[in-house]
Structure formats: C-alpha cells, structure tokens
Design an enzyme around this catalytic site. Structure first.
Site, short mmCIF file in Angstrom:
data_model
loop_
_atom_site.label_atom_id
_atom_site.label_comp_id
_atom_site.label_asym_id
_atom_site.label_seq_id
_atom_site.Cartn_x
_atom_site.Cartn_y
_atom_site.Cartn_z
CG ASN A 216 -0.25 0.00 2.51
OD1 ASN A 216 0.40 0.97 2.86
ND2 ASN A 216 -0.31 -1.12 3.24
CG ASP A 285 -7.06 -4.95 6.79
OD1 ASP A 285 -6.51 -4.79 7.90
OD2 ASP A 285 -7.71 -4.05 6.22
O1 C5P Z 1 -8.80 -2.03 10.79
P1 C5P Z 1 -7.82 -1.06 10.26
O2 C5P Z 1 -6.74 -1.67 9.43
O3 C5P Z 1 -8.41 0.12 9.56
O4 C5P Z 1 -7.16 -0.45 11.59
C1 C5P Z 1 -6.11 0.44 11.57
C2 C5P Z 1 -5.29 0.32 12.83
O5 C5P Z 1 -5.07 -1.04 13.13
C3 C5P Z 1 -3.93 0.91 12.64
O6 C5P Z 1 -3.49 1.39 13.90
C4 C5P Z 1 -3.10 -0.28 12.17
O7 C5P Z 1 -1.73 -0.10 12.50
C5 C5P Z 1 -3.72 -1.41 12.98
N1 C5P Z 1 -3.69 -2.72 12.33
C6 C5P Z 1 -2.94 -3.75 12.86
N2 C5P Z 1 -2.94 -4.99 12.28
C7 C5P Z 1 -3.68 -5.24 11.20
C8 C5P Z 1 -4.45 -4.21 10.64
C9 C5P Z 1 -4.44 -2.98 11.22
O8 C5P Z 1 -2.26 -3.52 13.87
N3 C5P Z 1 -3.66 -6.42 10.67
#
Ligand code: C5P
Length: 403
Positions: A216, A285
C-alpha cells in the site's frame, strides 16, 4: 542575543553591513567572521566599526585565537547567520569541511544556523547547489529562499540575497519559534523521559511470489516522525518498520520487517516492556494464502488470475487484548466517514486512543503534512494541518495529558 554573522565572498557582502547595523540597533551583540573571499569585496574595518568588535577572519592567527578561540566563539553565539552564503560555502558546509574559521565554527557549534544564499541564477539552479541546499535543510539548517530580480552580473532571475530587513525579520521569527519549541520540548520531556515507546510504521508487503507483492501507499513518515520526536524528548523508542525509504532517527532502535506476520512477531517480542504502543503502520489486512515458490507465469488462454487471500493477525487489537498492556494507540486511515469509522475502531479494537487520518488524493499517505483527529472515549481533538513532526509533537503531548 549574541549574533555571529558569517560573511562569504559575493557582491552581496556589502548588504551585510546593513544587516549588522539592524542587529546592533535592536540591541543585540554582534561578532563578524569573514572568509578570505568576503575580504575581496569589503573591508573588515567597516564591519568592525558597525559591530564594535574586531572582525575575525583567521583560524591560525594566534592573536585572534588568544582573544576568543574558535570553539569559544562557536559557543558564544546564540544564533549564526551566514549572509551572503556563496555556492562554495554551501558545498563546504554540506561536506562538513573545516578549512577556515567560518566553516570550522559551523562544524563546532550546536547553535541554530541560518543561511542566506546569494549567487548567480545559474549557480543557484545548478543541481549540485540544489542538492547541497536540500541536504543542509534536512540537517536542520534554516535556509532563506534567495530573492528574484536583476543580478550584479546582468542576469535576471533567482539568486539575489534577500534584503537585510527580510533576513533580520526571519531571524527574529525563527527565535520566537525556537523558544516555543523549547518550551514544548520541556513539557514533553517531563512525561516521556525514561518511558518506553513501541511504534510501528510504514506499509507491509505480502508476497504473491518471489518477485511480486501486495502493498500500500504508506510512506512511514508519520510513524518515523513520532519515533523521532519521542526519542528527542527522552523516550526509549523501538520502531518496527515495514519497507520504507527513510533513515532511522537518532537514538531510535529500528527493526525492519516486510510482512504483517513479521511485524506481528516483532511486536510480540517487544511489547512487554512498552509503556505506550503506537500502531501507525498500514498493516495489510490480508495476505496471499499460499505464496508461490516460483515466479507465477501467465496461463495461455486465460485472462484472469485468482489469488486466495487469508486474514492477517490484527496486531493492535491483539496488543489491546493482553492482560498487562501498554497504553494502546491506533490509527484509522480512511477515505470517507473518517471520524465515524475511527470511533467504531476505537471500540471494536478496545484501544485507548485512535488517530483519525483522512487519506486519498494529496492527503495523508506519502505527504509531509497531515491533519489528525485524536479520539478517546471521552475526548476528541482535531489538530490543524501541519508537518508530520508537528503532528507527532501534538500527539505525544495529548498522550502525556491522558496517561
Ligand atoms: O482495521 P484497520 O486496518 O483500519 O485499523 C487500523 C489500525 O489497526 C492501525 O493502527 C493499524 O496499524 C492497525 N492494524 C494492525 N494490524 C492489522 C491491521 C491494522 O495492527 N492487521
């Protein structure tokens, strides 16, 4: 204030007489250091008469060094202003050369240095000069943009030394900002000194095969800025960085990872000792369920390719689930409904705080500036748009008020 004016060789050197006069008139103490080039353009006596101090021009003159050695002179100044700063001086400063009194002073000081470049427009736009300026800026030199107009050589363009009043005003403004920054640093230091901070930053790359990945646009700049400011105010900082193109800030321990799984393992290893965990990384994700061992080939007759993805561990949510856990801060980078999504994430991931971050065209990712909204269960604070360093400072201050 004690101002050291460095004058280098250029036709604009005569304007520094007026600059000296302005500082003296405003009640500052001034010492002038001239390079041998500067003395080709103007007599040291003129600066001596205006500043009330003998002009310093030699590193090896025992009489001069007896009065105040070059190290004492470097310590004496509250602010160094080099005006005009020639192309040669910029190059020497970039190299860290110390072959005359002025360049030696610069290497020997930790005081703020402002440069007012002045040169022919072609010299100014020369790639080497521009690279020198960019590097000096990165190292913390304040560099004034040269003015545009008619030049001594007859050319018209950019490269004229800014007018003395402009330089004088810039120094005053800079000093006001310095005092504010020092104040902010002191306040932050009270909380952060000795605290342990774990930060994740940048994207993760999820392998498709040995040469391709899903990634990304995160540059890592926000997380690196947080790590840099926290280390400056005395925190013990561990930074876990995905693939980024940034240099590790001073006094920060940086661990480089590629995938979300590697980032997860690094966080698991380091989180126990952390007082605060800031998850600024844009963690993928999903990852490819089974990355190919060899480079994937196009399949004859097929216009499609199907990749099966599987969920990555949610690192920040995992940290927030632990019995003994640090203060946990997440980021919510969104292209729409930013605050709403951020509030939902704060709750669903059980975070102590979330930083909502609008991303998209010219916003957030890859940029040098940002505008975060800091959200907890009780509070919401929208920071005005500013550099990522300033956002990091405000964010660390906000945390220090909460914890
Ligand atoms: O759910 P989302 O990806 O939008 O959430 C963002 C937050 O979660 C950020 O702080 C990101 O660093 C963390 N995150 C994480 N592990 C993942 C996905 C997101 O720690 N697999």
């Amino acid at each position: 204030m004690k101002i050291l004016i460095g004058v280098t060789g250029g036709i604009a050197a005569y304007k520094s007489l007026e600059l000296t006069r302005l500082f003296i008139k405003a009640g500052h103490e001034v010492q002038v250091v001239m390079t041998s080039g500067a003395k080709e353009f103007i007599q040291p006596l003129s600066f001596q008469a205006l500043s009330g101090n003998p002009v310093r021009d030699s590193l090896f003159d025992t009489n001069q060094e007896m009065g105040m050695g070059h190290i004492e002179l470097a310590r004496w100044a509250d602010q160094i202003v080099i005006a005009p700063a020639s192309a040669e001086t910029l190059a020497k400063l970039r190299m860290g050369r110390a072959d005359d009194l002025l360049t030696t002073l610069v290497v020997a000081t930790d005081k703020p240095i402002m440069l007012a470049p002045a040169m022919n427009k072609v010299m100014w736009s020369n790639a080497a000069t521009q690279e020198n300026v960019a590097i000096l800026q990165q190292r913390g030199f304040e560099i004034l943009q040269p003015a545009s107009g008619e030049q001594a050589c007859g050319d018209v363009g950019e490269g004229r030394m800014p007018e003395p009043q402009v330089i004088f005003d810039a120094v005053n403004q800079f000093q006001v900002q310095q005092v504010k920054n020092q104040q902010a640093c002191l306040e932050l230091r009270r909380f952060w000194k000795g605290k342990t901070l774990l930060v994740t930053a940048g994207p993760t790359y999820e392998a498709i095969d040995p040469v391709r990945f899903i990634g990304n646009r995160s540059s890592g700049k926000m997380g690196f800025a947080i790590a840099e400011v926290a280390a400056k105010v005395g925190a013990k900082v561990t930074l876990i960085a995905g693939p980024v193109n940034l240099s590790t800030p001073v006094k920060v321990e940086c661990l480089n990872v590629r995938s979300a799984q590697q980032m997860f393992e690094a966080v698991q290893q380091h989180v126990a000792s952390a007082d605060v965990f800031i998850s600024a990384a844009a963690v993928a994700d999903f990852r490819v369920a089974e990355p190919a061992a060899q480079k994937l080939k196009k399949q004859a007759g097929s216009d499609e390719m199907v990749l099966t993805l599987t969920k990555n561990p949610d690192i920040v949510a995992w940290v927030a689930q632990q019995d003994t856990k640090p203060f946990v801060v997440g980021f919510a980078a969104e292209t729409e409904n930013v605050l709403e999504y951020a509030r939902t994430k704060l709750r669903s991931k059980n975070l102590d705080m979330i930083c909502a971050n609008q991303v998209g065209e010219n916003l957030g990712f890859e940029q040098d500036s940002n505008a975060l909204t800091l959200i907890t269960e009780q509070q919401e604070k929208a920071l005005p748009s500013s550099t990522k360093t300033q956002q990091a400072t405000d964010l660390l201050r906000f945390i220090s008020d909460l914890v």
